[in-house]
Write a protein that holds these residues in place. Structure first.
Motif, short mmCIF file in Angstrom:
data_model
loop_
_atom_site.label_atom_id
_atom_site.label_comp_id
_atom_site.label_asym_id
_atom_site.label_seq_id
_atom_site.Cartn_x
_atom_site.Cartn_y
_atom_site.Cartn_z
N MET A 1 92.18 -60.89 41.90
CA MET A 1 91.06 -61.65 41.36
C MET A 1 90.93 -62.95 42.14
SD MET A 1 89.50 -61.11 38.21
CE MET A 1 87.89 -61.63 37.93
N LEU A 2 89.72 -63.37 42.35
CA LEU A 2 89.43 -64.61 43.05
C LEU A 2 89.48 -65.77 42.05
CD1 LEU A 2 88.65 -65.28 45.97
CD2 LEU A 2 86.27 -65.18 45.27
N PRO A 3 90.24 -66.83 42.35
CA PRO A 3 90.32 -67.96 41.41
C PRO A 3 88.93 -68.56 41.13
CG PRO A 3 91.96 -68.16 43.13
CD PRO A 3 91.09 -67.03 43.51
N THR A 4 88.76 -69.12 39.96
CA THR A 4 87.47 -69.65 39.53
C THR A 4 86.94 -70.71 40.49
OG1 THR A 4 88.09 -69.24 37.24
CG2 THR A 4 86.27 -70.75 37.61
N GLU A 5 87.81 -71.59 40.98
CA GLU A 5 87.34 -72.67 41.86
C GLU A 5 86.89 -72.15 43.22
OE1 GLU A 5 91.82 -72.41 42.29
OE2 GLU A 5 90.47 -72.58 40.58
N ASN A 6 87.19 -70.90 43.53
CA ASN A 6 86.79 -70.32 44.81
C ASN A 6 85.62 -69.35 44.69
OD1 ASN A 6 90.18 -70.40 45.26
ND2 ASN A 6 88.84 -71.44 46.70
N ARG A 7 84.99 -69.31 43.53
CA ARG A 7 83.87 -68.39 43.33
C ARG A 7 82.54 -69.10 43.53
NH1 ARG A 7 85.75 -65.66 37.71
NH2 ARG A 7 87.76 -64.95 38.46
N LEU A 8 81.63 -68.42 44.17
CA LEU A 8 80.27 -68.89 44.34
C LEU A 8 79.46 -68.30 43.19
CD1 LEU A 8 79.23 -70.64 46.64
CD2 LEU A 8 78.43 -68.59 47.76
N ARG A 9 78.87 -69.16 42.35
CA ARG A 9 78.20 -68.66 41.15
C ARG A 9 76.72 -69.04 41.08
NH1 ARG A 9 81.56 -66.91 36.95
NH2 ARG A 9 83.76 -67.22 37.38
N GLU A 45 85.64 -87.68 45.28
CA GLU A 45 85.54 -87.64 46.73
C GLU A 45 86.52 -86.65 47.36
OE1 GLU A 45 83.29 -89.24 48.64
OE2 GLU A 45 82.38 -89.90 46.78
N SER A 46 87.21 -85.86 46.55
CA SER A 46 88.17 -84.92 47.12
C SER A 46 87.45 -83.78 47.84
CB SER A 46 89.07 -84.35 46.01
OG SER A 46 88.28 -83.60 45.11
N ALA A 47 88.13 -83.20 48.80
CA ALA A 47 87.55 -82.09 49.55
C ALA A 47 87.45 -80.86 48.66
CB ALA A 47 88.40 -81.79 50.77
N PRO A 48 86.25 -80.33 48.49
CA PRO A 48 86.11 -79.16 47.62
C PRO A 48 86.71 -77.92 48.29
CG PRO A 48 84.03 -79.68 48.65
CD PRO A 48 84.99 -80.76 49.04
N PRO A 49 87.16 -76.97 47.51
CA PRO A 49 87.73 -75.75 48.10
C PRO A 49 86.64 -74.87 48.69
CG PRO A 49 87.62 -75.53 45.73
CD PRO A 49 87.20 -76.94 46.05
N ALA A 50 87.04 -73.97 49.57
CA ALA A 50 86.11 -72.97 50.10
C ALA A 50 85.74 -72.02 48.96
CB ALA A 50 86.76 -72.21 51.24
N ARG A 51 84.47 -71.61 48.94
CA ARG A 51 84.00 -70.72 47.87
C ARG A 51 83.31 -69.52 48.48
NH1 ARG A 51 80.29 -73.72 44.23
NH2 ARG A 51 79.67 -74.78 46.12
N ALA A 52 83.43 -68.38 47.81
CA ALA A 52 82.87 -67.13 48.31
C ALA A 52 82.09 -66.41 47.23
CB ALA A 52 83.98 -66.22 48.84
N GLY A 53 81.04 -65.71 47.67
CA GLY A 53 80.23 -64.89 46.77
C GLY A 53 79.90 -63.59 47.47
#
Length: 123
Positions: A1-9, A45-53
């Motif tokens: 499963m892809l973690p929530t913070e890495n999901r493109l929604r 200002e933190s670097a956001p994680p990469a996200r995928a959809g």
């Protein structure tokens, strides 16, 4: 499963990745990458994680086949998130042949597309 913070929604995020990002096509899939995009929805200002959809249309197959392709792609992208720049938006669009392809074929096409988009491949 892809973690929530890495999901493109959000629809807007999909549109940004597809319209403003770079694209690499392979026989089984097309990958759109918007490198280092800042996340307007993230606080601080933190670097956001990469996200995928993922986009898997009915042309790929029936519901069972589409869900199987999505599960395989989620698994493959999860293993490759560390290679992506922080804040990247990735959209993987499965083409009709992806329904008949096995895991290794999808992995090979995804790796080739990401390598090309991240500067490792030639056009």
């Amino acid at each position: 499963m892809l973690p929530t913070e890495n999901r493109l929604r959000r629809r807007e995020d999909f549109a940004i990745a597809v319209r403003r990002g770079r694209r690499a096509g392979r026989p089984l899939l097309v990958v759109h990458l918007r490198s280092g995009a800042t996340d307007p929805h993230a606080p601080g200002e933190s670097a956001p994680p990469a996200r995928a959809g993922f986009v898997v249309s009915k042309a790929v197959g029936g519901a069972v086949v589409r869900n199987q392709v999505k599960r395989r792609l989620r698994h493959l992208i999860r293993e490759r998130l560390s290679e992506l720049p922080p804040g990247s938006l990735v959209v993987v669009r499965a083409l009709p042949g992806a329904g008949d392809a096995d895991h290794a074929d999808l992995a090979r096409d995804l790796d080739a597309a990401l390598q090309r988009l991240l500067g490792g491949g030639t056009r």
